[in-house]
Design a protein around this motif. Structure first.
Motif, PDB file in Angstrom:
ATOM      1  N   ASP A   1      46.909  28.750  45.012  1.00 19.53           N
ATOM      2  CA  ASP A   1      46.705  28.935  43.580  1.00 19.53           C
ATOM      3  C   ASP A   1      45.898  30.225  43.358  1.00 19.53           C
ATOM      4  OD1 ASP A   1      46.510  28.618  40.855  1.00 19.53           O
ATOM      5  OD2 ASP A   1      44.837  27.206  40.969  1.00 19.53           O
ATOM      6  N   TYR A   2      46.461  31.166  42.607  1.00 18.58           N
ATOM      7  CA  TYR A   2      45.807  32.447  42.353  1.00 18.58           C
ATOM      8  C   TYR A   2      45.499  32.553  40.857  1.00 18.58           C
ATOM      9  CZ  TYR A   2      47.547  33.682  46.982  1.00 18.58           C
ATOM     10  OH  TYR A   2      47.813  33.703  48.330  1.00 18.58           O
ATOM     11  N   HIS A   3      44.212  32.662  40.545  1.00 17.81           N
ATOM     12  CA  HIS A   3      43.771  32.732  39.142  1.00 17.81           C
ATOM     13  C   HIS A   3      43.183  34.120  38.909  1.00 17.81           C
ATOM     14  CE1 HIS A   3      42.080  30.197  35.618  1.00 17.81           C
ATOM     15  NE2 HIS A   3      42.253  31.456  35.248  1.00 17.81           N
ATOM     16  N   TYR A   4      43.786  34.881  37.976  1.00 17.52           N
ATOM     17  CA  TYR A   4      43.339  36.245  37.704  1.00 17.52           C
ATOM     18  C   TYR A   4      42.482  36.268  36.438  1.00 17.52           C
ATOM     19  CZ  TYR A   4      46.795  37.421  41.201  1.00 17.52           C
ATOM     20  OH  TYR A   4      47.505  37.493  42.378  1.00 17.52           O
ATOM     21  N   VAL A   5      41.269  36.798  36.579  1.00 14.90           N
ATOM     22  CA  VAL A   5      40.286  36.774  35.495  1.00 14.90           C
ATOM     23  C   VAL A   5      39.831  38.192  35.190  1.00 14.90           C
ATOM     24  CG1 VAL A   5      38.024  35.915  34.781  1.00 14.90           C
ATOM     25  CG2 VAL A   5      39.488  34.499  36.247  1.00 14.90           C
TER      26      VAL A   5
ATOM     27  N   PRO B   1      36.554  48.123  39.346  1.00 12.60           N
ATOM     28  CA  PRO B   1      37.423  46.946  39.347  1.00 12.60           C
ATOM     29  C   PRO B   1      37.199  46.098  38.099  1.00 12.60           C
ATOM     30  CG  PRO B   1      36.313  47.184  41.463  1.00 12.60           C
ATOM     31  CD  PRO B   1      35.670  48.158  40.521  1.00 12.60           C
ATOM     32  N   SER B   2      38.279  45.592  37.510  1.00 12.20           N
ATOM     33  CA  SER B   2      38.137  44.833  36.276  1.00 12.20           C
ATOM     34  C   SER B   2      38.822  43.472  36.326  1.00 12.20           C
ATOM     35  CB  SER B   2      38.704  45.634  35.097  1.00 12.20           C
ATOM     36  OG  SER B   2      40.084  45.871  35.276  1.00 12.20           O
ATOM     37  N   THR B   3      39.516  43.163  37.412  1.00 15.93           N
ATOM     38  CA  THR B   3      40.188  41.873  37.524  1.00 15.93           C
ATOM     39  C   THR B   3      39.729  41.159  38.789  1.00 15.93           C
ATOM     40  OG1 THR B   3      42.134  42.711  36.374  1.00 15.93           O
ATOM     41  CG2 THR B   3      42.403  40.685  37.628  1.00 15.93           C
ATOM     42  N   LEU B   4      39.323  39.923  38.622  1.00 18.19           N
ATOM     43  CA  LEU B   4      38.865  39.103  39.738  1.00 18.19           C
ATOM     44  C   LEU B   4      39.933  38.073  40.061  1.00 18.19           C
ATOM     45  CD1 LEU B   4      36.483  38.288  41.639  1.00 18.19           C
ATOM     46  CD2 LEU B   4      35.768  36.718  39.830  1.00 18.19           C
ATOM     47  N   CYS B   5      40.328  38.009  41.312  1.00 20.71           N
ATOM     48  CA  CYS B   5      41.315  37.033  41.750  1.00 20.71           C
ATOM     49  C   CYS B   5      40.595  35.872  42.433  1.00 20.71           C
ATOM     50  CB  CYS B   5      42.314  37.673  42.717  1.00 20.71           C
ATOM     51  SG  CYS B   5      43.525  36.507  43.381  1.00 20.71           S
ATOM     52  N   LEU B   6      40.664  34.701  41.822  1.00 19.13           N
ATOM     53  CA  LEU B   6      40.063  33.495  42.381  1.00 19.13           C
ATOM     54  C   LEU B   6      41.167  32.697  43.073  1.00 19.13           C
ATOM     55  CD1 LEU B   6      37.802  32.506  39.353  1.00 19.13           C
ATOM     56  CD2 LEU B   6      37.138  33.765  41.411  1.00 19.13           C
ATOM     57  N   GLN B   7      41.082  32.616  44.385  1.00 18.18           N
ATOM     58  CA  GLN B   7      42.145  31.973  45.150  1.00 18.18           C
ATOM     59  C   GLN B   7      41.684  30.627  45.692  1.00 18.18           C
ATOM     60  OE1 GLN B   7      43.518  34.274  48.485  1.00 18.18           O
ATOM     61  NE2 GLN B   7      44.858  32.650  49.261  1.00 18.18           N
ATOM     62  N   SER B   8      42.508  29.616  45.489  1.00 18.99           N
ATOM     63  CA  SER B   8      42.262  28.297  46.058  1.00 18.99           C
ATOM     64  C   SER B   8      43.576  27.799  46.653  1.00 18.99           C
ATOM     65  CB  SER B   8      41.766  27.330  44.973  1.00 18.99           C
ATOM     66  OG  SER B   8      41.593  26.041  45.512  1.00 18.99           O
TER      67      SER B   8
ATOM     68  N   LEU C   1      38.452  41.408  44.157  1.00 20.28           N
ATOM     69  CA  LEU C   1      38.507  42.223  42.948  1.00 20.28           C
ATOM     70  C   LEU C   1      39.678  43.183  43.030  1.00 20.28           C
ATOM     71  CD1 LEU C   1      34.764  43.032  42.302  1.00 20.28           C
ATOM     72  CD2 LEU C   1      36.328  41.953  40.701  1.00 20.28           C
ATOM     73  N   LEU C   2      40.382  43.321  41.928  1.00 19.87           N
ATOM     74  CA  LEU C   2      41.530  44.203  41.848  1.00 19.87           C
ATOM     75  C   LEU C   2      41.222  45.360  40.912  1.00 19.87           C
ATOM     76  CD1 LEU C   2      44.286  41.469  41.373  1.00 19.87           C
ATOM     77  CD2 LEU C   2      43.491  42.463  43.515  1.00 19.87           C
ATOM     78  N   VAL C   3      41.584  46.569  41.343  1.00 20.13           N
ATOM     79  CA  VAL C   3      41.373  47.754  40.512  1.00 20.13           C
ATOM     80  C   VAL C   3      42.608  47.970  39.639  1.00 20.13           C
ATOM     81  CG1 VAL C   3      40.997  50.241  40.512  1.00 20.13           C
ATOM     82  CG2 VAL C   3      39.878  48.823  42.226  1.00 20.13           C
ATOM     83  N   GLN C   4      42.391  48.031  38.341  1.00 18.93           N
ATOM     84  CA  GLN C   4      43.481  48.302  37.423  1.00 18.93           C
ATOM     85  C   GLN C   4      43.740  49.808  37.381  1.00 18.93           C
ATOM     86  OE1 GLN C   4      45.270  46.029  35.937  1.00 18.93           O
ATOM     87  NE2 GLN C   4      44.032  44.303  36.558  1.00 18.93           N
ATOM     88  N   PRO C   5      45.016  50.242  37.389  1.00 14.25           N
ATOM     89  CA  PRO C   5      45.303  51.673  37.313  1.00 14.25           C
ATOM     90  C   PRO C   5      44.814  52.264  36.000  1.00 14.25           C
ATOM     91  CG  PRO C   5      47.302  50.379  37.003  1.00 14.25           C
ATOM     92  CD  PRO C   5      46.223  49.427  37.432  1.00 14.25           C
ATOM     93  N   VAL C   6      44.164  53.414  36.082  1.00  9.37           N
ATOM     94  CA  VAL C   6      43.653  54.089  34.892  1.00  9.37           C
ATOM     95  C   VAL C   6      44.591  55.241  34.562  1.00  9.37           C
ATOM     96  CG1 VAL C   6      41.722  55.349  33.898  1.00  9.37           C
ATOM     97  CG2 VAL C   6      41.296  53.481  35.505  1.00  9.37           C
ATOM     98  N   GLU C   7      45.081  55.282  33.337  1.00  5.34           N
ATOM     99  CA  GLU C   7      46.078  56.277  32.963  1.00  5.34           C
ATOM    100  C   GLU C   7      45.463  57.439  32.193  1.00  5.34           C
ATOM    101  OE1 GLU C   7      48.953  53.892  30.844  1.00  5.34           O
ATOM    102  OE2 GLU C   7      50.194  53.730  32.638  1.00  5.34           O
ATOM    103  N   TYR C   8      46.051  58.622  32.412  1.00  6.10           N
ATOM    104  CA  TYR C   8      45.709  59.808  31.644  1.00  6.10           C
ATOM    105  C   TYR C   8      46.692  59.886  30.478  1.00  6.10           C
ATOM    106  CZ  TYR C   8      42.762  61.368  35.523  1.00  6.10           C
ATOM    107  OH  TYR C   8      41.782  61.455  36.475  1.00  6.10           O
TER     108      TYR C   8
END
Length: 249
Positions: free
Chosen positions: A144-148, A134-141, A2-9
């Motif tokens: 091959d990297y699939h970002y969801v 976290p809002s992005t899931l990286c599925l790796q095979s 899981l990847l954390v997206q930066p949250v902006e002010y």
């Protein structure tokens, strides 16, 4: 993974001085998580922008018609319940007392001091923490990297030793890991309701205990839940009921 997206002010600058405006933008860009919504030249433009965008922070250069800006801040209470954090900027301390009385978050002196700005912004972030779910899931095979985007996932379905991700757009993404391996990785809005299903509770439209099924918003799919996971479903019902108007028959 899981990847954390930066949250902006988000912020607005009210400043008729182009030089100090550019300097402030430069300092804020160095922090990486501040997004400019609009640059305003006077209190009328500033009031309109605040009501339009509801920013997190408003920076006001008080050297130009300071008391018009103090009146603007006072006027904001008529229209919004929670005011943004307001930071006054000036070449002198002349307006510091009035800024304190007007509940400004901070008061910066020109020329800008990088160390003071850093301390002030860190205090701001401590007072107004942003949700870093976290809002992005990286599925790796292999390579091959699939970002969801997890918000686009309806549910996960077990497929022997693999997992199918059923997406809101109707597509299906295959991952070569078991359902259990994703159970602890996903955000808290994903709940196991069956040996074969993990459900994104943001898409739940109905829970039918009589038929032991969960229905999805705008979908025909009905996912079964089992007795062994009924406690999880009860938790989903409790969360969804918090901000719901009840109309019991």
């Amino acid at each position: 993974m899981l990847l954390v997206q930066p949250v902006e002010y988000t912020y607005i600058i009210i400043d008729s001085d182009a030089t100090s405006n550019l300097q402030l933008m430069h300092y804020l860009e160095g922090h990486g998580d501040f997004e400019l919504l609009e640059h305003c030249r006077n209190h009328e433009e500033g009031l309109n922008a605040i009501l339009k965008y509801s920013p997190d922070v408003v920076f006001i250069n008080l050297n130009d018609r300071a008391f018009e800006y103090f009146h603007m801040v006072s006027e904001l209470h008529q229209y919004i319940k929670d005011l943004p954090a307001i930071i006054g900027i000036s070449k002198s301390k002349d307006y510091a007392y009035q800024a304190i009385k007007s509940n400004f978050f901070d008061y910066w002196l020109l020329p800008y001091n990088e160390f003071d700005i850093r301390k002030s912004l860190l205090r701001l972030k401590k007072k107004m923490p942003k949700d870093m779910e976290p809002s992005t899931l990286c599925l790796q095979s292999y390579r091959d990297y699939h970002y969801v985007d997890t918000n686009d996932i309806l549910y996960l379905q077990a497929d022997n030793n693999a997992t199918d991700f059923i997406m809101a757009d109707g597509s299906v993404i295959n991952a070569y890991k078991t359902l259990k391996s994703f159970e602890q990785q996903l955000p808290k809005n994903f709940v196991r309701i069956h040996q074969s299903y993990i459900l994104n509770t943001k898409h739940v439209a109905r829970i039918n205990y009589g038929k032991a099924i969960c229905s999805l918003k705008g979908r025909k799919q009905q996912l079964p839940f089992s007795k062994s996971y009924k406690a999880n479903v009860d938790g989903v019902k409790k969360i969804l009921s918090k901000n719901t108007i009840s109309a019991l028959n």
